[in-house]
Design an enzyme around this catalytic site. Structure first.
Site, short mmCIF file in Angstrom:
data_model
loop_
_atom_site.label_atom_id
_atom_site.label_comp_id
_atom_site.label_asym_id
_atom_site.label_seq_id
_atom_site.Cartn_x
_atom_site.Cartn_y
_atom_site.Cartn_z
CE LYS A 73 -82.78 36.56 60.59
NZ LYS A 73 -81.63 36.62 59.67
CB SER A 148 -79.66 39.94 60.76
OG SER A 148 -79.93 38.88 59.85
CB SER A 172 -77.52 36.96 58.92
OG SER A 172 -77.40 38.34 58.82
#
Ligand code: GLN
Length: 473
Positions: A73, A148, A172
């Site tokens: 990420k 997210s 997330s």
């Protein structure tokens, strides 16, 4: 069906595959799926890194993640790589160091092939708030992958990498894992070093893995968890060998059902899929008990006060002066700050900064921030009480399956509510895992969440593994 690292490792060590070839194959597949927008950058250099791992295998010196192809990420720092956090304000920012998790993974010979897309600064539940465009759910590209960490979940689900790292501040990792049909673990707060993780809400943030099996998630945890002197909030506790604990008898654990989490507001298909697994556990001899999380209704407002307060302070550093986007053509210092931030941040991040600044402001601090801290304590106590009687608690991961792109962007409250079952773990600092347990009538994946006591990731992983295996047979 995307491959697991566990399977790949067998063929690799049997001499039937090479790291180089697998890295190249995954890079090619990732390039062929740009429609998903899961990756923000792909690293051609990863082929050379994979060749080095092949040499180690020939010499018999390979690490425990040899040839594991990983997505990371884009909120986690990698030396000499762009680190955007899904934001224009860091669009051209390059990190000068590696996060601790990256060092540990590379030491064990994982191969990072790219950085994954995300909601700007990890604020969101759908990955539509990335400054670099929305991510699509590989199961149904008209739908969101959750957020997210939507890029990481989509990449793993689409078979663009074996596994990925995400971060979880309020859900997330788990909510996108649920929407995309993969396994995702949010570790205990402090279990994994945050050194090199760009902060959103520092008392909530934690890094964790996504993969296509519970075993792979457990294996990654063995490598990334553990004390780090560069993060003073990382816990100095021994890390169990999670993988060797997976086959324990699940019948020795007591599992709680939080009645608040299976009531109104949960889609029928989701509730039925979770109940089916509860019945399966019961009939295999696992003791099932009712527990209560009385303050569940307060988790979303409490989270959105505390997380925005922390975010407003953490995001002060993006002022155009030191790094990141700086607005051109301004004469006054004040204008540089205002214009750089106005241009660099997207609407959701601005909303959070304003909300967080408000709840911390003189006159409102006690009514909002102080009160929310006290409610956080009560939520923690709810879990402490429940875990007196059970070893793990089951809930759906999210009240629904993946929603349509655009469905919730105009209504932030609706978006926030998709985290109703996940934020409590972050408020309490406890670990939680999401695993796929079926599909709804539209064939969309359904996720089941298991919450555990602090630092007892091993228990929820064992139970998750048991459910996963029972679904296969
Ligand atoms: N969806 C939640 C939020 O928007 C959680 C985000 C996260 O865990 N990073 O804040």
């Amino acid at each position: 069906m995307p491959d697991t690292y566990q399977n790949f490792r067998k063929t690799l060590l049997a001499g039937e595959a090479s790291c180089r070839n697998v890295a190249e194959a995954y890079l090619n597949r990732a390039r062929s799926r740009t429609d998903l927008n899961a990756f923000l950058q792909l690293f051609d250099e990863s082929i050379q890194a994979a060749e080095k791992v092949d040499a180690k295998i020939r010499a018999g010196t390979q690490g425990k993640l040899a040839g594991l192809v990983l997505g990371v990420k884009d909120v986690i720092a990698m030396k000499d790589k762009r680190l955007t956090c899904g934001s224009k304000i860091l669009g051209n920012f390059t990190s000068v160091y590696d996060a601790t998790v990256i060092e540990r993974l590379e030491q064990e010979d994982a191969v990072v092939i790219g950085k994954t897309n995300m909601d700007e600064f990890a604020m969101g539940s759908s990955t539509e708030y990335s400054a670099f465009g929305a991510v699509r759910n590989p199961v149904d590209t008209s739908r969101v992958p959750g957020g997210s960490s939507g890029g990481s979940a989509a990449a793993v689900a689409a078979g663009l990498c074996h596994a990925a790292l995400g971060t979880d501040t309020g859900g997330s990792i788990r909510q996108p894992a649920s929407f995309c049909g993969v396994v995702g673990l949010k570790p205990t707060y402090g279990r994994v070093s945050r050194y090199g993780l760009v902060a959103f809400a520092s008392s909530f943030d934690v890094i964790g893995p996504f993969a296509n099996s519970v075993y792979d998630v457990a294996l990654l945890m063995e490598v990334i968890a553990g004390h780090d002197e560069r993060d003073s909030t990382s816990a100095d506790k021994p890390v169990p060998s999670y993988t060797s604990l997976l086959d324990r008898d699940a019948g020795k654990f007591k599992v709680g059902i939080a009645k608040e989490a299976l009531s109104a507001g949960v889609a029928d298909d989701v509730r039925q899929a979770v109940e089916k697994q509860i019945n399966m556990l019961r009939s295999s001899g696992v003791e099932i008990k009712d527990v209560s999380i009385p303050h569940l209704d307060y988790t979303i407002p409490t989270y959105y006060i505390l997380a925005t307060a922390e975010a407003s302070s953490n995001l002060e550093r993006y002022d155009g002066a030191r790094y990141g986007h700086r607005s051109g053509g301004v004469e006054e210092l004040e204008d540089m700050y205002v214009d750089s931030r106005s241009e660099g941040f997207g609407p959701e991040v601005k909303r959070r900064i304003m909300l967080g600044t408000f709840v911390l402001s003189a006159g409102y601090y006690d009514a909002y921030y102080g009160k929310a801290q006290r409610v956080r304590r009560l939520i923690k106590r709810d879990f402490d009480d429940a875990f007196q009687n059970v070893d793990a608690i089951i809930t759906p991961t999210a009240p629904t399956t993946a929603f349509k792109i655009g469905e919730k962007t105009s209504d932030p409250i609706q978006m926030y509510l998709s985290d109703i079952f996940t934020v409590s773990a972050n408020l309490a600092g406890i670990p939680a895992v999401s695993l796929p347990v079926g599909r709804d009538s539209a064939s969309l994946p359904i996720g089941l969440q298991l919450l555990g006591r602090q630092f007892e990731e091993d228990t929820i992983l064992t139970l998750a593994h048991y459910i996963e295996q029972s679904l296969k047979s």
